[in-house]
Design a protein around this motif. Structure first.
Motif, PDB file in Angstrom:
ATOM      1  N   ARG A  22      92.049  16.742  50.803  1.00 43.00           N
ATOM      2  CA  ARG A  22      90.761  17.015  51.441  1.00 43.00           C
ATOM      3  C   ARG A  22      89.705  17.145  50.363  1.00 43.00           C
ATOM      4  NH1 ARG A  22      89.741  21.654  53.775  1.00 43.00           N
ATOM      5  NH2 ARG A  22      91.285  22.790  52.524  1.00 43.00           N
ATOM      6  N   ASP A  68      84.617  15.698  53.841  1.00 42.52           N
ATOM      7  CA  ASP A  68      83.590  16.344  54.643  1.00 42.52           C
ATOM      8  C   ASP A  68      82.232  16.078  53.995  1.00 42.52           C
ATOM      9  OD1 ASP A  68      82.112  17.916  56.315  1.00 42.52           O
ATOM     10  OD2 ASP A  68      83.071  19.816  55.781  1.00 42.52           O
ATOM     11  N   ARG A 105      90.528  12.991  53.507  1.00 43.58           N
ATOM     12  CA  ARG A 105      89.487  13.385  54.449  1.00 43.58           C
ATOM     13  C   ARG A 105      88.351  14.008  53.649  1.00 43.58           C
ATOM     14  NH1 ARG A 105      92.386  10.639  56.793  1.00 43.58           N
ATOM     15  NH2 ARG A 105      93.391  10.887  58.824  1.00 43.58           N
TER      16      ARG A 105
END
Length: 510
Positions: free
Chosen positions: A6, A444, A442
């Motif tokens: 992430r 953000d 992923r």
């Protein structure tokens, strides 16, 4: 196996401007970098402009290269610039004792280099001779290049066919003074750098950025001595501005056994990860030099310059060991991607970086042959994919949890990334350093809404994959499918891959 990670990118948090000069290049009189690379001569059957190979120029212009360093390297400290001006047939020869012990005919000299920079649209970075030269010789070279009136050197330049002066912003005060540039002690060279800088004068509106030759790797004694000299802490009379404007260091990446000891194309998994560990170590080295510089120069008036970096492997079998011709693989591309991520994070102090070297030497952009063949390397493609970082604003990009690999007593991250914004766009650079596993990432995207404009990935069948005359596109960027839902980018990177994602930015998001 598929790895996961992430990350967060704060698109609305503006950091330092990424100087275009962090994407600089280096051309030394070494092997086939100049002769057979950039220069083929006007009589060559290979298409050229006044002897400069046109396809090489065209390929490099696509990278928006900001500057080109010349004539060395170690060669700079045995090069006497007057030998490379005037009618070519009258120029004296010399022995290139550092690189192959070959005879240099000086057919590529000052005027040819300046024409090359004009064709490339690149700022010249001229490296002067401290090791075997004189203050007067270097001072007169600056005058020859940059003075407009009726001075002695300006008259000599006009006699050699150039009326108007050139703009030459960057000037190197010798090279590797700790070794091939004179085997000096740091304090002795620091005094020389002050002396030379005094006589490297600004002529007209050409303002010099004088770069003192600094450390190998993390030898902080050089940075400390140079910052002591430029800051003049104990002086009664202090200069209004730094007497030189940059301090350099050099850093080469290898797999663990040292430079020039390992194959470019045949390596084990241990050597692959050792290479990535050493590539990541550039960040530690930059941080150490920054800390020393900050203690003397908190206003950051003096820039840190990494004017030689890249991988250094054994030469290709059957080639001259003094010519440093090595193949360029996916592994080299990953090294470049990791370096650029570190350069972007340190753009507040790091003002220039120059990969070694541009054509046919070490981690080259381009490989050529004497029959007119030209190959773009995996490293070339990293420069092209990353070029929109030049002049952009660095924004924070953080991997929150990602895989690592143990290399000795180090845990080396397998994910590297950086990001920048420019106007209404952003560019993300990503590296998956796993030798065999794909990566689900992923990201953000915070602060600003965004949409994906283009995503590309660079990889190969193995980390040793490379381009050749038989298969010039074995390693080349291809489209990458990504998803963006509610501000979260979903990216699957193949093993041993470098990727860029171009975004169009919209309104602030809360």
């Amino acid at each position: 196996m598929t790895l996961t990670a992430r990350a967060v990118v704060d698109l609305d948090v503006a950091g330092d401007t990424i100087s275009p000069h962090l994407y600089g290049h280096f051309a030394e009189h070494l092997g086939r970098c100049i002769y057979g690379g950039f220069w083929v001569g006007e009589d060559s059957d290979i298409p050229n402009t006044a002897g400069i190979r046109q396809d090489v120029v065209d390929a490099l212009k696509a990278l928006n290269i900001p500057n080109l360093r010349w004539p060395g390297g170690c060669f700079a400290d045995e090069y006497h610039w007057r030998d490379g001006i005037g009618p070519v047939q009258e120029r004296p020869t010399m022995v290139n004792s550092h690189w192959g012990d070959v005879v240099e005919d000086n057919s590529f000299g000052t005027h040819e280099f300046m024409l090359l920079c004009e064709m490339l649209g690149a700022a010249p970075y001229v490296n002067g001779n401290v090791g075997s030269g004189t203050v007067q010789e270097m001072s007169e070279w600056v005058e020859y290049l940059t003075r407009a009136d009726d001075s002695p050197m300006a008259r000599l330049r006009r006699a050699n066919g150039r009326d108007e002066p050139w703009r030459v912003p960057f000037w190197g005060i010798g090279n590797e003074a700790w070794g091939c540039g004179g085997n000096m002690r740091p304090e002795a060279y620091a005094d020389e750098a002050r002396r030379y800088s005094t006589f490297l004068r600004n002529h007209g509106d050409n303002t010099l950025y004088r770069i003192a030759a600094g450390a190998p790797d993390d030898d902080l004694s050089w940075t400390r001595a140079l910052m002591q000299a430029v800051s003049c802490v104990d002086c009664q009379i202090k200069p209004e501005s730094p007497i030189f404007q940059g301090v350099s260091f050099h850093y080469y990446t290898h797999a663990g056994a040292g430079i020039n000891t390992e194959s470019a194309t045949e390596f084990t998994q241990e050597q692959f990860y050792g290479t990535l560990a050493n590539a990541h170590d550039i960040e530690r080295i930059i941080s150490l030099h920054e800390a020393v510089m900050d203690s003397y120069d908190p206003e950051r008036r003096v820039g840190l310059v990494c004017d030689e970096w890249g991988t250094w492997w054994n030469v290709e079998p059957g080639t001259n060991p003094g010519f440093l011709f090595q193949q360029n693989t996916v592994r080299d591309a990953l090294v470049a991607g990791i370096h650029f991520d570190a350069f972007h994070r340190h753009a507040g102090r790091l003002t220039m970086a120059n990969i070694a070297q541009t054509v046919n030497v070490l981690q080259a952009m381009i490989l050529t042959d004497d029959e007119g063949g030209l190959i773009l390397t995996p490293t070339y493609h990293v420069f092209e994919m990353n070029k929109n970082h030049q002049g952009a604003t660095h924004v924070p990009a953080m991997v929150l949890d990602g895989p690592t690999v143990d290399v000795g007593d180090k845990k080396v991250p397998l994910v590297s990334m950086s990001a920048s914004t420019s106007g209404g766009t952003a560019l993300l650079s990503l590296t998956n350093g796993s030798i065999e596993d794909d990566l689900d990432l992923r990201i953000d995207l915070r602060g600003v809404s965004a949409s994906v404009q283009r995503a590309r990935v660079l990889s190969g069948q193995s980390p040793a994959a490379h381009n050749s005359s038989a298969n010039p596109s074995a390693v080349a960027p291809v489209a990458l499918a990504v998803g963006l839902v509610d501000g979260v980018l979903a990216v699957r990177l193949p093993a041993h891959a470098f990727a860029t994602i171009e975004l169009e930015l919209g309104a602030p998001s809360f």
